[in-house]
Design an enzyme around this catalytic site. Structure first.
Site, PDB file in Angstrom:
ATOM      1  N   LYS A  36      12.582  30.145 -42.947  1.00 31.65           N
ATOM      2  CA  LYS A  36      12.092  29.703 -41.635  1.00 31.65           C
ATOM      3  C   LYS A  36      12.613  28.310 -41.302  1.00 31.65           C
ATOM      4  O   LYS A  36      13.125  28.065 -40.220  1.00 31.65           O
ATOM      5  CB  LYS A  36      10.557  29.680 -41.609  1.00 31.65           C
ATOM      6  CG  LYS A  36       9.913  31.037 -41.731  1.00 31.65           C
ATOM      7  CD  LYS A  36       8.404  30.960 -41.611  1.00 31.65           C
ATOM      8  CE  LYS A  36       7.755  30.170 -42.743  1.00 31.65           C
ATOM      9  NZ  LYS A  36       7.973  30.754 -44.091  1.00 31.65           N
ATOM     10  N   THR A  37      12.469  27.392 -42.262  1.00 29.48           N
ATOM     11  CA  THR A  37      12.897  26.026 -42.011  1.00 29.48           C
ATOM     12  C   THR A  37      14.415  25.980 -41.833  1.00 29.48           C
ATOM     13  O   THR A  37      14.937  25.271 -40.978  1.00 29.48           O
ATOM     14  CB  THR A  37      12.438  25.103 -43.159  1.00 29.48           C
ATOM     15  OG1 THR A  37      11.022  25.207 -43.285  1.00 29.48           O
ATOM     16  CG2 THR A  37      12.808  23.663 -42.884  1.00 29.48           C
ATOM     17  N   ASP A 225       7.839  23.382 -36.928  1.00 28.50           N
ATOM     18  CA  ASP A 225       7.792  23.995 -38.269  1.00 28.50           C
ATOM     19  C   ASP A 225       6.327  24.070 -38.729  1.00 28.50           C
ATOM     20  O   ASP A 225       5.490  23.311 -38.245  1.00 28.50           O
ATOM     21  CB  ASP A 225       8.609  23.132 -39.251  1.00 28.50           C
ATOM     22  CG  ASP A 225       9.022  23.912 -40.507  1.00 28.50           C
ATOM     23  OD1 ASP A 225       8.716  25.120 -40.594  1.00 28.50           O
ATOM     24  OD2 ASP A 225       9.660  23.311 -41.396  1.00 28.50           O
ATOM     25  N   GLU A 226       6.015  24.955 -39.650  1.00 28.29           N
ATOM     26  CA  GLU A 226       4.665  25.072 -40.233  1.00 28.29           C
ATOM     27  C   GLU A 226       3.596  25.189 -39.154  1.00 28.29           C
ATOM     28  O   GLU A 226       2.554  24.533 -39.213  1.00 28.29           O
ATOM     29  CB  GLU A 226       4.348  23.825 -41.096  1.00 28.29           C
ATOM     30  CG  GLU A 226       5.411  23.474 -42.115  1.00 28.29           C
ATOM     31  CD  GLU A 226       5.241  24.210 -43.429  1.00 28.29           C
ATOM     32  OE1 GLU A 226       4.376  25.111 -43.500  1.00 28.29           O
ATOM     33  OE2 GLU A 226       5.978  23.903 -44.369  1.00 28.29           O
ATOM     34  N   GLN A 264       0.094  31.192 -45.226  1.00 26.78           N
ATOM     35  CA  GLN A 264       0.160  29.861 -45.826  1.00 26.78           C
ATOM     36  C   GLN A 264      -0.695  28.849 -45.078  1.00 26.78           C
ATOM     37  O   GLN A 264      -0.518  27.646 -45.234  1.00 26.78           O
ATOM     38  CB  GLN A 264       1.603  29.375 -45.870  1.00 26.78           C
ATOM     39  CG  GLN A 264       2.478  30.164 -46.825  1.00 26.78           C
ATOM     40  CD  GLN A 264       3.863  29.569 -46.918  1.00 26.78           C
ATOM     41  OE1 GLN A 264       4.053  28.491 -47.459  1.00 26.78           O
ATOM     42  NE2 GLN A 264       4.843  30.269 -46.369  1.00 26.78           N
ATOM     43  N   ARG A 655       6.093  28.232 -54.351  1.00 31.46           N
ATOM     44  CA  ARG A 655       6.941  27.031 -54.453  1.00 31.46           C
ATOM     45  C   ARG A 655       8.002  27.210 -55.534  1.00 31.46           C
ATOM     46  O   ARG A 655       8.974  26.458 -55.611  1.00 31.46           O
ATOM     47  CB  ARG A 655       6.114  25.766 -54.803  1.00 31.46           C
ATOM     48  CG  ARG A 655       5.068  25.302 -53.810  1.00 31.46           C
ATOM     49  CD  ARG A 655       5.581  25.225 -52.407  1.00 31.46           C
ATOM     50  NE  ARG A 655       5.272  26.442 -51.686  1.00 31.46           N
ATOM     51  CZ  ARG A 655       5.946  26.849 -50.599  1.00 31.46           C
ATOM     52  NH1 ARG A 655       6.944  26.158 -50.126  1.00 31.46           N
ATOM     53  NH2 ARG A 655       5.612  27.971 -49.985  1.00 31.46           N
TER      54      ARG A 655
HETATM   55  P1  ATP Z   1       8.217  28.049 -46.670  1.00 35.95           P
HETATM   56  O1  ATP Z   1       7.418  29.191 -46.113  1.00 35.95           O
HETATM   57  O2  ATP Z   1       7.857  27.765 -48.066  1.00 35.95           O
HETATM   58  O3  ATP Z   1       8.228  26.869 -45.761  1.00 35.95           O
HETATM   59  P2  ATP Z   1      10.754  28.817 -45.560  1.00 35.95           P
HETATM   60  O4  ATP Z   1      10.532  30.157 -44.953  1.00 35.95           O
HETATM   61  O5  ATP Z   1      10.781  27.666 -44.643  1.00 35.95           O
HETATM   62  O6  ATP Z   1       9.727  28.607 -46.750  1.00 35.95           O
HETATM   63  P3  ATP Z   1      13.278  27.808 -46.480  1.00 35.95           P
HETATM   64  O7  ATP Z   1      12.745  26.623 -47.181  1.00 35.95           O
HETATM   65  O8  ATP Z   1      13.960  27.625 -45.188  1.00 35.95           O
HETATM   66  O9  ATP Z   1      12.121  28.915 -46.349  1.00 35.95           O
HETATM   67  O10 ATP Z   1      14.251  28.613 -47.429  1.00 35.95           O
HETATM   68  C1  ATP Z   1      13.897  28.915 -48.781  1.00 35.95           C
HETATM   69  C2  ATP Z   1      15.123  28.818 -49.664  1.00 35.95           C
HETATM   70  O11 ATP Z   1      15.989  29.915 -49.388  1.00 35.95           O
HETATM   71  C3  ATP Z   1      15.932  27.575 -49.416  1.00 35.95           C
HETATM   72  O12 ATP Z   1      16.463  27.139 -50.644  1.00 35.95           O
HETATM   73  C4  ATP Z   1      17.033  28.068 -48.497  1.00 35.95           C
HETATM   74  O13 ATP Z   1      18.179  27.270 -48.587  1.00 35.95           O
HETATM   75  C5  ATP Z   1      17.277  29.462 -49.018  1.00 35.95           C
HETATM   76  N1  ATP Z   1      17.815  30.389 -47.996  1.00 35.95           N
HETATM   77  C6  ATP Z   1      17.278  30.676 -46.789  1.00 35.95           C
HETATM   78  N2  ATP Z   1      18.035  31.570 -46.132  1.00 35.95           N
HETATM   79  C7  ATP Z   1      19.080  31.875 -46.924  1.00 35.95           C
HETATM   80  C8  ATP Z   1      20.234  32.750 -46.813  1.00 35.95           C
HETATM   81  N3  ATP Z   1      20.440  33.486 -45.724  1.00 35.95           N
HETATM   82  N4  ATP Z   1      21.089  32.767 -47.845  1.00 35.95           N
HETATM   83  C9  ATP Z   1      20.888  32.033 -48.949  1.00 35.95           C
HETATM   84  N5  ATP Z   1      19.837  31.192 -49.119  1.00 35.95           N
HETATM   85  C10 ATP Z   1      18.938  31.100 -48.121  1.00 35.95           C
HETATM   86 MG    MG Z   2       9.552  25.950 -44.524  1.00 35.03          MG
END
Ligand code: ATP
Ligand code: MG
Length: 700
Positions: A36-37, A225-226, A264, A655
């Site tokens: 997402k981020t 975000d969040e 979350q 995490r």
């Molecule tokens: P959270 O819910 O904990 O905030 P999130 O959904 O924001 O998580 P991110 O932190 O953006 O997730 O991504 C999680 C991990 O996966 C990061 O290390 C990111 O670089 C990696 N990632 C995300 N998308 C891809 C992709 N398409 N290919 C490879 N790695 C990815």
């Molecule tokens: Mg995130």
């Protein structure tokens, strides 16, 4: 220049769809670690590169200042420094503080307003309660309430958008009088508390058409975000900033992208409502909805335990069963100890092995816990095992007595209306200004409706008081230098250094430290030096944003580029100090000073760990009584509370990238006695095919 292929390289189909969608409102509702981020950051790059949106017209709202900084860094890699510096990446609070400063007059503040911290808030509430002849402890229905409860209630009211005199009832005697008096004092001191920043920004936009017009033109794209952790006031803020509130139907609202995961949501106790995502779909319609299901962060074992746990919650906005193509790897490990002392040692030993035998970098290891109090024993053992650690969420650096006093000098120098800072430092170090003198100053302050500082000036024209005269001269002497234009940040550091020396603070704390020799952990002059280097090292890029805004009501339409290289020269010491004070006040305890970052293990509460990821995670106290935590709660229903605890466990588990340890003790000794505890009831809900107690791999 990067084309969109480079911006979207490596993203999956759904991620790409979100990143490259036409400019519109978008909701990305997706589980932990699904990117997402990452999508949010790529979307900003796409908007700038592909859609030609000026980064300065984009507002990215993050949950912490650290996240905002990371966002700028990641964007700098894709778009270069220039664009990333122009982006408005802030928390709700910091963004509000900038807006209020730029429209200070309309907001009923001055440009120099300062942000009041909890300790000062509390002393204001105490003082008001005294004046209203309320006892320090009020009993209602056999429950005791004190100034802290009053303050909490004031902040709750603000978070709901309520001013004193607006609807509402309270069981606390004279609550609304206390609230009104508290607000009055803050206003007189030109100070705003945390919730005030957001509430006042909302009111500013609601009541001032010109500001509204400006904001409407300024922000074309807003990304949050969040989002699951926004409360109703922040949601109102978003509607107002984006124009979705539709106060000016002829104006086009901004496009808003929100990303979040209702599973979350962990700030329900503070009034956050994941349901805001549901309202968003309706109130920002039409909304393009995108779901992401592939988790890129964790191994299969970690993820299937997370999925298995969260399935037990009945309240979801959407079912999510995350999948991952990451390798199977190591099972999730249960660490059982006899008591909490053993647990702490077990954790330290495990970390030692992770580093020594498996070659893990300590900074990629985190120990997470439900309550701050758990860290003490763990810290003790880490020291015994020679493991360096950083702790997030301890006493804030800026809250240490000597640091607070030094900052109070700066506050009073830039803002002589700040009565709270005046009272704080007029006699620190002791100038032997007597109680009688101070009460006379206070009387003048009330009688003539002037600030304490001004009242002190009046006092010395008629009365003899050498020390008070000197104090006034000292502050005024510094204030006279405020309009100087510093060349570099060292000048601000030099300024602070002379404030600390000339005020006598340094000598005072030197002596104090010497007296406290027995307790080696306190180095007060060391902290003052740390503060000076903090002010020197601070990244003053926010000045640029302020500068752009400082053109005030100028139409933001003209896209003239300002020369970033020369921008330093335009700002006075006052500007720099103001920005510094605001950012210090807005730095929550969950964040470290830059200089404290190093190769050390990370210790933090689960609440602080949101959005972060680590190669190896140890959750301490995965046990009954701690997670789920047994304590009085603000939830009406027991099952709601339990579901929030389960979401906390889910956040903690997700995490971890490769290794996850769930640690618990059979008994826990505390000040109050010894309890039988044992594994958390959540262990039952995990995936037992991916969970074991075999730790042999650590001895490899
Ligand atoms: P959270 O819910 O904990 O905030 P999130 O959904 O924001 O998580 P991110 O932190 O953006 O997730 O991504 C999680 C991990 O996966 C990061 O290390 C990111 O670089 C990696 N990632 C995300 N998308 C891809 C992709 N398409 N290919 C490879 N790695 C990815
Ligand atoms: Mg995130």
């Amino acid at each position: 220049m990067k084309d969109s292929d480079q911006i979207t390289a490596g993203l999956n189909e759904e991620q790409k769809e979100a990143v490259t969608a036409p400019r519109q409102n978008i909701l990305v509702l997706a589980g932990a670690g699904t990117g997402k981020t990452r999508v949010l950051v790529s979307r900003i790059a796409y908007l700038v590169e592909r859609c030609g949106v000026d980064a300065n017209r984009i507002l990215a709202v993050t949950f912490t200042n650290k996240a905002a900084r990371e966002m700028r860094d990641r964007l700098a890699l894709i778009l270069g420094e220039h664009s990333s510096r122009r982006l408005w990446a802030y928390t709700f609070h910091t963004a509000s503080s900038h807006i209020l400063r730029n429209f200070a007059a309309e907001a009923g503040l001055t440009r120099n307003f300062t942000i009041i911290d909890t300790a000062d808030q509390l002393s204001v509430v105490k003082k008001v309660m005294e004046e209203l002849k309320l006892p320090a402890e009020v009993w209602v229905n056999n429950v005791k309430y004190n100034a802290r409860n009053y303050l909490q209630k004031i902040m709750d009211e603000k978070a709901r958008g309520n001013r004193p005199g607006m609807e509402g009832e309270s069981i606390l005697p004279s609550f609304y009088d206390v609230y009104a008096q508290y607000q009055n004092r803050c206003d007189k001191s030109d100070q705003a508390d945390f919730e005030e920043l957001i509430l006042r920004t909302c009111e500013l936009i609601e009541n001032q058409p010109r500001v509204r017009q400006y904001i409407r033109m300024k922000f074309q794209e807003i990304l949050v975000d969040e989002f699951q952790d926004t409360n109703s006031l922040q949601y109102r803020w978003l509607k107002l900033i984006s124009g979705a509130e539709n106060l000016d139907p002829e104006k086009k609202p901004a496009n808003v992208l929100i990303v979040g995961d209702d599973d979350q949501s962990i700030y329900g106790w503070r009034g956050a409502a994941a349901e805001n995502m549901f309202y968003f779909q309706k109130e920002f319609a039409p909304v393009k909805m995108i779901k992401l299901v592939q988790n890129y962060r964790s191994t299969k074992a970690i993820l299937s335990n997370a999925n298995s746990l969260i399935k037990n919650n009945t309240r979801h906005l959407a079912e999510k069963n995350l999948i991952t193509h990451n390798p199977d790897a190591t099972m999730v490990k249960l660490l059982e100890s006899y008591d909490n002392n053993d647990e702490a040692e077990e954790i330290a030993k495990t970390i030692r092995k992770l580093v020594d035998n498996l070659g893990r970098d300590p900074s990629d290891i985190a120990v997470l816990y439900r309550t701050n109090a758990q860290s003490r024993l763990i810290e003790k053992e880490l020291v015994a095992y020679g493991i360096e650690y950083n702790i997030y969420g301890g006493a804030r650096f800026y809250d240490r007595e000597e640091v607070k006093n030094a900052l109070a000098y700066l506050r009073l120098i830039i803002n002589p209306e700040d009565n709270i800072s005046f009272s704080r430092i007029v006699n620190v170090p002791s100038r032997k200004i007597g109680k009688v003198t101070l009460s006379k100053i206070e009387a003048l302050h009330h009688e003539f409706g002037v600030s304490m500082f001004r009242a002190a000036e009046m006092y010395v024209t008629k009365n003899k008081s050498r020390p008070l005269k000197d104090f006034i001269a000292l502050i005024k002497g510094f204030a006279a230098r405020l309009e100087e234009i510093p060349g570099k940040s060292e000048d601000i550091a030099a300024f602070l250094k002379s404030v600390i020396t000339d005020s006598g603070l340094r000598d005072y704390y030197q002596e104090k430290t010497a007296k406290e020799e027995a307790d080696r952990s306190i180095d007060r002059t060391g902290n003052l030096d740390e503060l000076i280097s903090d002010i020197a090292n601070r990244d003053y890029l926010e000045v640029e944003d302020q500068g752009i805004e400082a053109q005030g009501m100028a139409e933001p339409e003209s896209d003239e580029e300002d020369d970033a290289d020369n921008s330093d020269n335009k700002y006075s010491l006052r500007d720099f100090i103001q920005i510094y004070l605001a950012s210090a006040a807005l730095m929550p305890s969950s964040e470290l000073l830059k200089s404290e970052e190093n190769h050390a293990v990370n210790l933090m509460t689960i609440h602080c760990s949101k959005g972060l990821e680590f190669g190896a995670v140890i959750i301490a106290g995965f046990e009954q009584g701690l997670l789920p935590l047994e304590r009085y709660s603000s939830f009406e229903k027991e099952d709601e509370r339990l579901e929030e605890e389960r979401r906390l466990a889910y956040v903690a588990i997700t995490r971890a990238k490769e290794l996850l340890f769930l640690s618990y003790a059979q008994t826990r000794m505390s000040y109050y006695g010894t309890y039988n505890t044992g594994a958390s009831s959540f262990v039952e809900e995990l995936d037992h095919n991916c969970l074991d107690t075999d730790l042999d791999f650590l001895d490899a």
